[in-house]
Design a protein around this motif. Structure first.
Motif, PDB file in Angstrom:
ATOM      1  N   PHE A 215      62.012  47.207  46.924  1.00 18.50           N
ATOM      2  CA  PHE A 215      61.516  47.907  48.113  1.00 18.50           C
ATOM      3  C   PHE A 215      61.596  47.008  49.339  1.00 18.50           C
ATOM      4  CE2 PHE A 215      59.285  49.403  44.334  1.00 18.50           C
ATOM      5  CZ  PHE A 215      59.561  50.762  44.380  1.00 18.50           C
ATOM      6  N   PHE A 216      61.314  45.736  49.146  1.00 15.25           N
ATOM      7  CA  PHE A 216      61.371  44.748  50.228  1.00 15.25           C
ATOM      8  C   PHE A 216      62.782  44.621  50.780  1.00 15.25           C
ATOM      9  CE2 PHE A 216      62.205  40.342  51.517  1.00 15.25           C
ATOM     10  CZ  PHE A 216      61.203  40.131  52.450  1.00 15.25           C
ATOM     11  N   ALA A 217      63.774  44.730  49.914  1.00 12.79           N
ATOM     12  CA  ALA A 217      65.162  44.484  50.311  1.00 12.79           C
ATOM     13  C   ALA A 217      65.659  45.466  51.371  1.00 12.79           C
ATOM     14  CB  ALA A 217      66.066  44.546  49.083  1.00 12.79           C
ATOM     15  N   ALA A 218      65.113  46.673  51.390  1.00 14.80           N
ATOM     16  CA  ALA A 218      65.616  47.692  52.319  1.00 14.80           C
ATOM     17  C   ALA A 218      65.415  47.304  53.774  1.00 14.80           C
ATOM     18  CB  ALA A 218      64.929  49.028  52.027  1.00 14.80           C
ATOM     19  N   ASP A 219      64.194  46.870  54.139  1.00 16.16           N
ATOM     20  CA  ASP A 219      63.880  46.552  55.537  1.00 16.16           C
ATOM     21  C   ASP A 219      63.333  45.151  55.730  1.00 16.16           C
ATOM     22  OD1 ASP A 219      64.531  49.143  56.703  1.00 16.16           O
ATOM     23  OD2 ASP A 219      62.793  49.878  55.591  1.00 16.16           O
ATOM     24  N   GLY A 220      63.263  44.369  54.669  1.00 15.40           N
ATOM     25  CA  GLY A 220      62.746  43.012  54.793  1.00 15.40           C
ATOM     26  C   GLY A 220      61.247  42.946  55.005  1.00 15.40           C
ATOM     27  N   ILE A 221      60.518  43.956  54.480  1.00 14.20           N
ATOM     28  CA  ILE A 221      59.067  43.979  54.646  1.00 14.20           C
ATOM     29  C   ILE A 221      58.456  44.844  53.551  1.00 14.20           C
ATOM     30  CG2 ILE A 221      59.065  45.971  56.234  1.00 14.20           C
ATOM     31  CD1 ILE A 221      56.781  44.523  57.761  1.00 14.20           C
ATOM     32  N   ALA A 222      57.290  44.447  53.060  1.00 10.71           N
ATOM     33  CA  ALA A 222      56.559  45.222  52.063  1.00 10.71           C
ATOM     34  C   ALA A 222      55.137  44.679  51.995  1.00 10.71           C
ATOM     35  CB  ALA A 222      57.225  45.139  50.696  1.00 10.71           C
ATOM     36  N   ALA A 223      54.205  45.499  51.513  1.00  4.20           N
ATOM     37  CA  ALA A 223      52.802  45.093  51.432  1.00  4.20           C
ATOM     38  C   ALA A 223      52.261  45.295  50.025  1.00  4.20           C
ATOM     39  CB  ALA A 223      51.955  45.888  52.427  1.00  4.20           C
ATOM     40  N   LEU A 224      51.338  44.427  49.671  1.00  4.07           N
ATOM     41  CA  LEU A 224      50.614  44.511  48.409  1.00  4.07           C
ATOM     42  C   LEU A 224      49.150  44.749  48.742  1.00  4.07           C
ATOM     43  CD1 LEU A 224      50.199  44.085  45.342  1.00  4.07           C
ATOM     44  CD2 LEU A 224      50.222  41.612  45.793  1.00  4.07           C
ATOM     45  N   ASP A 225      48.587  45.819  48.193  1.00  2.00           N
ATOM     46  CA  ASP A 225      47.220  46.208  48.513  1.00  2.00           C
ATOM     47  C   ASP A 225      46.362  46.157  47.251  1.00  2.00           C
ATOM     48  OD1 ASP A 225      44.968  47.249  49.772  1.00  2.00           O
ATOM     49  OD2 ASP A 225      45.579  49.327  49.425  1.00  2.00           O
ATOM     50  N   TYR A 226      45.475  45.161  47.164  1.00  2.00           N
ATOM     51  CA  TYR A 226      44.524  45.078  46.067  1.00  2.00           C
ATOM     52  C   TYR A 226      43.350  46.005  46.384  1.00  2.00           C
ATOM     53  CZ  TYR A 226      47.025  40.835  44.647  1.00  2.00           C
ATOM     54  OH  TYR A 226      47.980  39.930  44.241  1.00  2.00           O
ATOM     55  N   THR A 227      43.100  46.976  45.539  1.00  2.00           N
ATOM     56  CA  THR A 227      42.141  48.024  45.887  1.00  2.00           C
ATOM     57  C   THR A 227      40.745  47.827  45.299  1.00  2.00           C
ATOM     58  OG1 THR A 227      42.857  49.392  44.003  1.00  2.00           O
ATOM     59  CG2 THR A 227      43.983  49.737  46.115  1.00  2.00           C
ATOM     60  N   ARG A 228      40.594  46.866  44.383  1.00  2.00           N
ATOM     61  CA  ARG A 228      39.268  46.672  43.777  1.00  2.00           C
ATOM     62  C   ARG A 228      38.654  45.347  44.208  1.00  2.00           C
ATOM     63  NH1 ARG A 228      38.721  49.205  37.677  1.00  2.00           N
ATOM     64  NH2 ARG A 228      39.168  51.357  38.319  1.00  2.00           N
ATOM     65  N   GLY A 229      37.365  45.419  44.495  1.00  2.00           N
ATOM     66  CA  GLY A 229      36.651  44.219  44.892  1.00  2.00           C
ATOM     67  C   GLY A 229      35.165  44.480  44.946  1.00  2.00           C
ATOM     68  N   PHE A 230      34.493  43.761  45.839  1.00  2.00           N
ATOM     69  CA  PHE A 230      33.043  43.860  45.949  1.00  2.00           C
ATOM     70  C   PHE A 230      32.617  43.832  47.407  1.00  2.00           C
ATOM     71  CE2 PHE A 230      34.067  41.721  41.987  1.00  2.00           C
ATOM     72  CZ  PHE A 230      33.392  42.517  41.067  1.00  2.00           C
ATOM     73  N   ILE A 231      31.504  44.472  47.680  1.00  2.00           N
ATOM     74  CA  ILE A 231      30.815  44.323  48.957  1.00  2.00           C
ATOM     75  C   ILE A 231      29.617  43.419  48.718  1.00  2.00           C
ATOM     76  CG2 ILE A 231      29.414  45.474  50.699  1.00  2.00           C
ATOM     77  CD1 ILE A 231      31.213  47.885  50.459  1.00  2.00           C
ATOM     78  N   MET A 232      29.527  42.348  49.510  1.00  2.00           N
ATOM     79  CA  MET A 232      28.365  41.464  49.469  1.00  2.00           C
ATOM     80  C   MET A 232      27.509  41.782  50.684  1.00  2.00           C
ATOM     81  SD  MET A 232      28.069  37.274  49.547  1.00  2.00           S
ATOM     82  CE  MET A 232      28.622  37.057  47.858  1.00  2.00           C
ATOM     83  N   SER A 233      26.351  42.368  50.462  1.00  2.00           N
ATOM     84  CA  SER A 233      25.485  42.750  51.574  1.00  2.00           C
ATOM     85  C   SER A 233      24.285  41.825  51.651  1.00  2.00           C
ATOM     86  CB  SER A 233      25.017  44.203  51.425  1.00  2.00           C
ATOM     87  OG  SER A 233      24.331  44.387  50.200  1.00  2.00           O
TER      88      SER A 233
END
Length: 292
Positions: free
Chosen positions: A153-171
């Motif tokens: 996917f990166f090869a087409a336009d020289g850009i791509a993103a990785l999105d980690y969707t799990r984590g925590f909120i520290m309040s």
């Protein structure tokens, strides 16, 4: 096919008094902003977060091949300026960048980031963290590993993103410090953007909630990968986060031990210091003194 050489570069803006794009500040506006950002109780709170949340998670990365910039204003007062500069000695990957205040944030970062690009590399992977954010100890290593699958996917336009969707909120609030699980898309602390080195722009040219509009993205939910802070001094509004997010099942036998292994942070120490200093951090002690 030769594996591309990847430079990983992170950025944190630390209490920098800058102007938003499209809004021109007067000298009086900038002085007022400095007064707000440089209030002693606020700087103490942000330094508490920086030293106990962001720096430990970076220091425990399993892949040490990265560079992380902390951008501060040229009029940040002591002792906070000296304390931030001292952090460079504690973490080899850290660089403190001092910039003139009052600049447009995106324009300023678009000038700063190219100064630290390694043109011997083929790809630059950029991420952004606030001082109240943290990433898992394998954030750098896992992102390099996953990029191999992103290359078509990166090869087409020289850009791509990785999105980690799990984590925590520290309040943190009057009731103490709390951790809760969260699953959300396109939050800044859970994202890495890969670009071809020759055409790379500053990460801040891509609003994180609209990254999907500008490039192919891959979401990764296998393991919790970030912590996002929620407190009285947040710039980002998290009060309505429930409408855009979900939680996931999370019930470790020992939360403090889990957070230490996963993020490199000492949760007990953070809780103890928050409890001891919360009135000062929240400006309540200052307000009570002024009222007497």
């Amino acid at each position: 096919m030769t594996e591309p050489k990847i430079q990983t570069l992170g950025i944190t803006r630390w209490s920098y008094p800058g102007q938003s794009r499209g809004f021109r500040r007067s000298a009086d506006d900038l002085d007022h902003l400095r007064t707000q950002l440089y209030a002693p109780h606020r700087l103490d709170h942000r330094l508490f977060l920086l030293e106990h949340l962001l720096i430990p998670c970076l220091g425990h990365q399993t892949d040490p091949d990265f560079l992380h910039l902390i951008v501060i204003g040229d009029q940040l007062p002591d002792p906070w300026r000296s304390r931030v500069l001292e952090l460079e000695e504690s973490l080899p990957q850290l660089r403190v960048v001092i910039e003139p205040e009052g600049n447009d944030m995106r324009e300023m970062l678009s000038e700063v980031i190219p100064r630290f690009k390694d043109n011997q590399c083929d790809v630059i992977a950029q991420y952004r963290l606030d001082d109240d954010d943290a990433v898992a100890v394998e954030f750098i290593a896992k992102s390099r590993e996953i990029f191999a699958g992103l290359q078509p996917f990166f090869a087409a336009d020289g850009i791509a993103a990785l999105d980690y969707t799990r984590g925590f909120i520290m309040s943190t609030d009057d009731s103490g410090l709390d951790i809760r699980s969260v699953s959300s898309r396109f939050w800044a602390p859970g994202m890495m953007v890969f670009q071809d080195m020759e055409t790379a722009k500053s990460l801040f040219e891509f609003p994180h909630m609209r990254v999907w509009h500008d490039m192919p993205t891959l979401t990764w939910k296998e393991t919790p990968m970030f912590i996002r802070g929620s407190h009285h001094d947040n710039d980002s509004e998290l009060s309505n986060f429930g409408r855009r997010t979900k939680s996931f099942k999370f019930n470790p036998q020992n939360l403090s031990r889990y957070m230490g292994r996963r993020f490199g942070i000492d949760l007990k120490q953070m809780r103890d210091e928050w409890t001891a200093r919360q009135q000062w951090f929240m400006g309540q002690a200052e307000s009570q003194t002024a009222a007497q």
